[in-house]
Design a protein around this motif. Structure first.
Motif, PDB file in Angstrom:
ATOM      1  N   ASN A 267      28.976 -22.833 -36.169  1.00 23.73           N
ATOM      2  CA  ASN A 267      28.892 -23.684 -34.983  1.00 23.73           C
ATOM      3  C   ASN A 267      27.420 -23.931 -34.645  1.00 23.73           C
ATOM      4  O   ASN A 267      26.732 -24.639 -35.347  1.00 23.73           O
ATOM      5  CB  ASN A 267      29.658 -23.039 -33.823  1.00 23.73           C
ATOM      6  CG  ASN A 267      29.927 -23.986 -32.678  1.00 23.73           C
ATOM      7  OD1 ASN A 267      29.786 -25.197 -32.815  1.00 23.73           O
ATOM      8  ND2 ASN A 267      30.319 -23.452 -31.544  1.00 23.73           N
ATOM      9  N   GLU A 280      21.396 -24.028 -41.709  1.00 27.63           N
ATOM     10  CA  GLU A 280      22.557 -24.896 -41.763  1.00 27.63           C
ATOM     11  C   GLU A 280      23.486 -24.532 -40.622  1.00 27.63           C
ATOM     12  O   GLU A 280      23.865 -23.363 -40.467  1.00 27.63           O
ATOM     13  CB  GLU A 280      23.276 -24.791 -43.102  1.00 27.63           C
ATOM     14  CG  GLU A 280      24.441 -25.758 -43.222  1.00 27.63           C
ATOM     15  CD  GLU A 280      24.957 -25.922 -44.644  1.00 27.63           C
ATOM     16  OE1 GLU A 280      26.040 -26.513 -44.798  1.00 27.63           O
ATOM     17  OE2 GLU A 280      24.281 -25.455 -45.575  1.00 27.63           O
ATOM     18  N   GLY A 282      27.080 -25.884 -38.356  1.00 23.77           N
ATOM     19  CA  GLY A 282      28.213 -26.797 -38.285  1.00 23.77           C
ATOM     20  C   GLY A 282      28.125 -27.734 -37.109  1.00 23.77           C
ATOM     21  O   GLY A 282      28.694 -28.834 -37.140  1.00 23.77           O
ATOM     22  N   ASN A 283      27.406 -27.330 -36.070  1.00 25.52           N
ATOM     23  CA  ASN A 283      27.241 -28.177 -34.898  1.00 25.52           C
ATOM     24  C   ASN A 283      25.750 -28.349 -34.612  1.00 25.52           C
ATOM     25  O   ASN A 283      25.037 -28.947 -35.386  1.00 25.52           O
ATOM     26  CB  ASN A 283      27.991 -27.578 -33.706  1.00 25.52           C
ATOM     27  CG  ASN A 283      28.191 -28.553 -32.572  1.00 25.52           C
ATOM     28  OD1 ASN A 283      27.968 -29.750 -32.735  1.00 25.52           O
ATOM     29  ND2 ASN A 283      28.586 -28.066 -31.416  1.00 25.52           N
ATOM     30  N   ARG A 296      19.878 -28.531 -41.733  1.00 24.45           N
ATOM     31  CA  ARG A 296      21.033 -29.437 -41.800  1.00 24.45           C
ATOM     32  C   ARG A 296      22.010 -29.035 -40.703  1.00 24.45           C
ATOM     33  O   ARG A 296      22.383 -27.870 -40.566  1.00 24.45           O
ATOM     34  CB  ARG A 296      21.711 -29.329 -43.177  1.00 24.45           C
ATOM     35  CG  ARG A 296      23.045 -30.077 -43.272  1.00 24.45           C
ATOM     36  CD  ARG A 296      22.821 -31.581 -43.331  1.00 24.45           C
ATOM     37  NE  ARG A 296      24.079 -32.312 -43.477  1.00 24.45           N
ATOM     38  CZ  ARG A 296      24.810 -32.764 -42.460  1.00 24.45           C
ATOM     39  NH1 ARG A 296      24.416 -32.546 -41.205  1.00 24.45           N
ATOM     40  NH2 ARG A 296      25.916 -33.430 -42.681  1.00 24.45           N
ATOM     41  N   ALA A 297      22.435 -30.050 -39.869  1.00 23.39           N
ATOM     42  CA  ALA A 297      23.347 -29.760 -38.766  1.00 23.39           C
ATOM     43  C   ALA A 297      24.388 -30.863 -38.632  1.00 23.39           C
ATOM     44  O   ALA A 297      24.082 -32.050 -38.797  1.00 23.39           O
ATOM     45  CB  ALA A 297      22.583 -29.615 -37.453  1.00 23.39           C
ATOM     46  N   GLY A 298      25.631 -30.460 -38.321  1.00 23.49           N
ATOM     47  CA  GLY A 298      26.698 -31.432 -38.105  1.00 23.49           C
ATOM     48  C   GLY A 298      26.601 -32.100 -36.753  1.00 23.49           C
ATOM     49  O   GLY A 298      27.267 -33.118 -36.515  1.00 23.49           O
ATOM     50  N   GLY A 299      25.802 -31.547 -35.850  1.00 23.24           N
ATOM     51  CA  GLY A 299      25.615 -32.123 -34.522  1.00 23.24           C
ATOM     52  C   GLY A 299      24.186 -32.540 -34.304  1.00 23.24           C
ATOM     53  O   GLY A 299      23.626 -33.312 -35.089  1.00 23.24           O
ATOM     54  N   CYS A 320      20.734 -34.535 -39.744  1.00 23.45           N
ATOM     55  CA  CYS A 320      21.761 -34.230 -38.746  1.00 23.45           C
ATOM     56  C   CYS A 320      22.666 -35.437 -38.541  1.00 23.45           C
ATOM     57  O   CYS A 320      22.243 -36.594 -38.728  1.00 23.45           O
ATOM     58  CB  CYS A 320      21.137 -33.794 -37.434  1.00 23.45           C
ATOM     59  SG  CYS A 320      20.272 -35.084 -36.537  1.00 23.45           S
ATOM     60  N   ASP A 321      23.919 -35.196 -38.133  1.00 23.24           N
ATOM     61  CA  ASP A 321      24.874 -36.265 -37.883  1.00 23.24           C
ATOM     62  C   ASP A 321      24.755 -36.807 -36.465  1.00 23.24           C
ATOM     63  O   ASP A 321      25.265 -37.888 -36.168  1.00 23.24           O
ATOM     64  CB  ASP A 321      26.308 -35.759 -38.104  1.00 23.24           C
ATOM     65  CG  ASP A 321      26.559 -35.371 -39.544  1.00 23.24           C
ATOM     66  OD1 ASP A 321      25.813 -35.835 -40.423  1.00 23.24           O
ATOM     67  OD2 ASP A 321      27.493 -34.580 -39.791  1.00 23.24           O
TER      68      ASP A 321
END
Length: 359
Positions: A267, A280, A282-283, A296-299, A320-321
């Motif tokens: 997260n 890295e 996830g959020n 690298r981040a999903g959020g 990042c996304d």
């Protein structure tokens, strides 16, 4: 605690029932009749090594001398116990008030005092004082003082003092002091001090001090100090100090210090210090320090502090996304799925799906 008057009365009454004088009992025990008289008046107590002989001569068992009722099924076990130089060797349970040297019992051990040697018990161990040796128990271990050796228990371990060696428990471990070795627990670990080795717990880890090795938990990890190795948690990680290795968590990571390895969070990741590896998340990822690797981040990603004029430094790519705030110089590429706020230089490709604000 036992009542000394009970022991005095039991010796006196049982001696009379046997029709023995104080002198006759003294002769059989190889002591003076004055000693018997002092016992029966409650002025002194028999030496622990004499208890089995006293019980045998008076036709009873050790527990009965102290006024403790012994079930008929276990009388033979208690009567088979013998003491040699304060060493307890018993096939069943053993309970005693006072200090002993060491103990090897087939059942449980309950000592209202300290143990000056090793303990080996088939079931539970309870000692109100210190243990100056190792403890090996088939059940739980409870010690009211410190332990100068290792502890190996089939169930929970609770020590109201430090442990100088390793602790291996099939259940939980609760230590109100430091640990001089490793901890391996099937459930939770709680230590009110530092740990000089590794920690492996099936549940949570809580340490009010530093850890000189790795920490691996099936659930949460909370450490109020630094960690000299890697950290791996099934859920959250919280460390109030630096980490000398990698940090891997199924959920959130929060470290108030530097990290000398990689960070992988399912997260969010929040790091207040430099990172000597890649990150890295996830959020969201928030780092107030330099990163010698990629991020690298999903959020969202935030690197550096907008109120601090000193730019941080990231040696590789950032991706990042979501949105990205970079108060840093980046040697690699910057790829952002949302908006970008940038105060610093980008050495590689700059690719932003949203708006770019340079400050």
């Amino acid at each position: 605690m036992f009542d000394k008057a009970i022991l005095s009365e039991r010796i006196s009454s049982l001696r009379r029932e046997k029709g023995m004088t104080q002198a006759e009992l003294a002769d059989k025990l190889g002591i003076s009749h004055q000693a018997i008289s002092q016992w029966e008046r409650g002025e002194t107590l028999p030496d622990i090594t004499l208890l089995p002989d006293i019980a045998e001569l008076l036709g009873t068992d050790i527990n009965a001398l102290f006024g403790i009722e012994t079930p008929a099924s276990s009388k033979a076990t208690i009567e088979s116990a013998f003491i040699s130089g304060q060493h307890i060797d018993c096939d069943g349970d053993f309970k005693y008030t006072g200090d002993i040297g060491s103990a090897d019992v087939g059942g449980s051990l309950e000592i209202y005092g300290s143990v000056n040697g090793d303990i080996d018990a088939g079931d539970e161990v309870s000692v109100t004082g210190d243990v100056d040796g190792d403890i090996d128990a088939g059940g739980s271990v409870t010690v009211g003082g410190k332990v100068a050796g290792d502890i190996d228990a089939g169930d929970n371990v609770s020590v109201s003092g430090g442990v100088e060696g390793d602790v291996d428990s099939g259940g939980s471990v609760t230590i109100s002091g430091g640990i001089g070795g490793d901890i391996d627990a099937g459930s939770d670990v709680s230590v009110s001090g530092g740990v000089a080795g590794n920690i492996d717990a099936g549940g949570n880890i809580g340490v009010s001090g530093g850890v000189a090795g790795n920490a691996d938990a099936g659930n949460n990890i909370s450490i109020s100090g630094g960690v000299a190795g890697n950290i791996d948690a099934g859920n959250n990680i919280s460390v109030s100090g630096g980490v000398a290795g990698n940090a891997d968590a199924g959920n959130n990571i929060n470290i108030s210090g530097g990290v000398a390895g990689n960070i992988d969070a399912g997260n969010n990741a929040a790091i207040s210090g430099n990172v000597s590896g890649s990150i890295e998340a996830g959020n969201n990822a928030e780092i107030n320090g330099d990163v010698d690797g990629s991020i690298r981040a999903g959020g969202n990603i935030v690197v550096g502090d907008k109120n601090d004029l000193r730019n941080c430094h990231v040696t590789r790519n950032i991706e990042c996304d979501g949105d990205c705030e970079l108060y840093c110089d980046v040697d690699g590429d910057v790829i952002v799925g949302g908006d970008l706020i940038l105060r610093g230089n980008v050495g590689g490709r700059l690719e932003v799906d949203g708006e770019i604000t340079r400050i």
